[in-house]
Design a protein around this motif. Structure first.
Motif, PDB file in Angstrom:
ATOM      1  N   MET A  51      -7.515  -4.207   4.142  1.00 29.60           N
ATOM      2  CA  MET A  51      -5.957  -5.356   4.103  1.00 29.60           C
ATOM      3  C   MET A  51      -4.933  -4.381   3.786  1.00 29.60           C
ATOM      4  SD  MET A  51      -7.076  -8.136   4.753  1.00 29.60           S
ATOM      5  CE  MET A  51      -6.204  -9.474   3.691  1.00 29.60           C
TER       6      MET A  51
ATOM      7  N   ALA B  69      -1.904  -5.017   5.976  1.00 33.09           N
ATOM      8  CA  ALA B  69      -1.711  -6.722   6.305  1.00 33.09           C
ATOM      9  C   ALA B  69       0.202  -6.886   6.000  1.00 33.09           C
ATOM     10  CB  ALA B  69      -2.677  -7.338   5.750  1.00 33.09           C
TER      11      ALA B  69
ATOM     12  N   GLY C  65      -3.134  -5.676  10.822  1.00 37.26           N
ATOM     13  CA  GLY C  65      -1.799  -7.240  10.111  1.00 37.26           C
ATOM     14  C   GLY C  65      -0.698  -6.108  10.219  1.00 37.26           C
TER      15      GLY C  65
END
Length: 243
Positions: free
Chosen positions: A1, A4, A29
């Motif tokens: 993450m 992202a 992402g």
């Protein structure tokens, strides 16, 4: 993450390790700027895979300051900043001392060293705290199996490793991380060119895994480094244990 919503710029991204890296960053992402110099169709196809809303293809010669300026400006005009800079574009001439011409030397150092150096210079003003610069070196700077024909190429990658080490001290004051990935033999179009099956088998057997790495495996490590929060100034060997 960690990646992202980030903006990534990848040079030499239409094929090989650059293409695999662009796809991996997008999968994590990020929006991606796909730099290319000659293969426009491959770059357009890559943008199509990622999605035009999150990818931009930019033709630019990253061995020239004008090309670098254009690439950075196009990136900032579209996305506003650069969070991840992957200086992947380069060439691999097979030249030992006897067979290196001045033209060979200048061309190789211009793309492999001057390009990443000034790309970083032009990109840094647009990179916020916590951004990452990733250079590409080679395991052959350390491997005892290196052959004389890698003299010119390895000389440029030695410069890249020093650039990584010292630039980390420079832009680290702005909160920017700098690392390099040093791949072992990797199955790209450039790598396979001109090599016999016997030579490829020999190279594969240098590795305890008994095989040649893939661009996707190198990209995996580039993505890891690009999302790290405390790794900087390092040259990370990614070679399956070869060296």
């Amino acid at each position: 993450m960690a990646l992202a919503g980030k903006i990534a710029l990848v040079t030499g991204a239409s094929k090989g390790i650059g293409k695999a890296t662009a796809l991996a960053l997008a999968a994590a992402g990020s929006s991606v700027v796909v730099n290319f110099n000659s293969d426009e169709q491959a770059a357009k196809d890559l943008v199509g895979k990622i999605g035009a809303d999150r990818a931009l293809a930019v033709k630019a010669d990253c061995s020239t300051l004008s090309g670098i300026d254009f690439l950075v400006k196009q990136t900032v005009n579209r996305f506003g900043r650069i969070d991840v800079l992957i200086a992947n574009a380069g060439i691999l001439p097979m030249k030992d001392l006897e067979h290196t011409t001045e033209e060979d030397f200048d061309r190789t150092f211009t793309l492999n060293v001057k390009g990443p150096y000034f790309l970083a210079q032009k990109a840094v003003p647009h990179m916020p705290k916590g951004s990452h610069i990733v250079f590409l070196s080679t395991t052959l700077t350390k491997a005892s199996t290196v052959q004389p024909a890698y003299l010119l190429y390895n000389s440029t990658k030695g410069a890249i490793e020093q650039m990584t080490r010292v630039l980390n001290k420079d832009v680290g004051r702005k909160g920017i991380f700098v690392n390099a990935i040093a791949p072992g033999p990797t199955g790209t179009e450039l790598f396979y060119k001109g090599k016999s099956e016997e030579m490829l088998k020999t190279i594969a057997n240098f590795n305890p895994q008994g095989r040649i790495g893939t661009p996707e495996e190198i990209a995996e490590s580039i993505v890891f480094v690009s999302g790290s929060s405390w790794l900087s100034g390092q040259v990370v060997a990614v070679n399956g244990g070869m060296a």
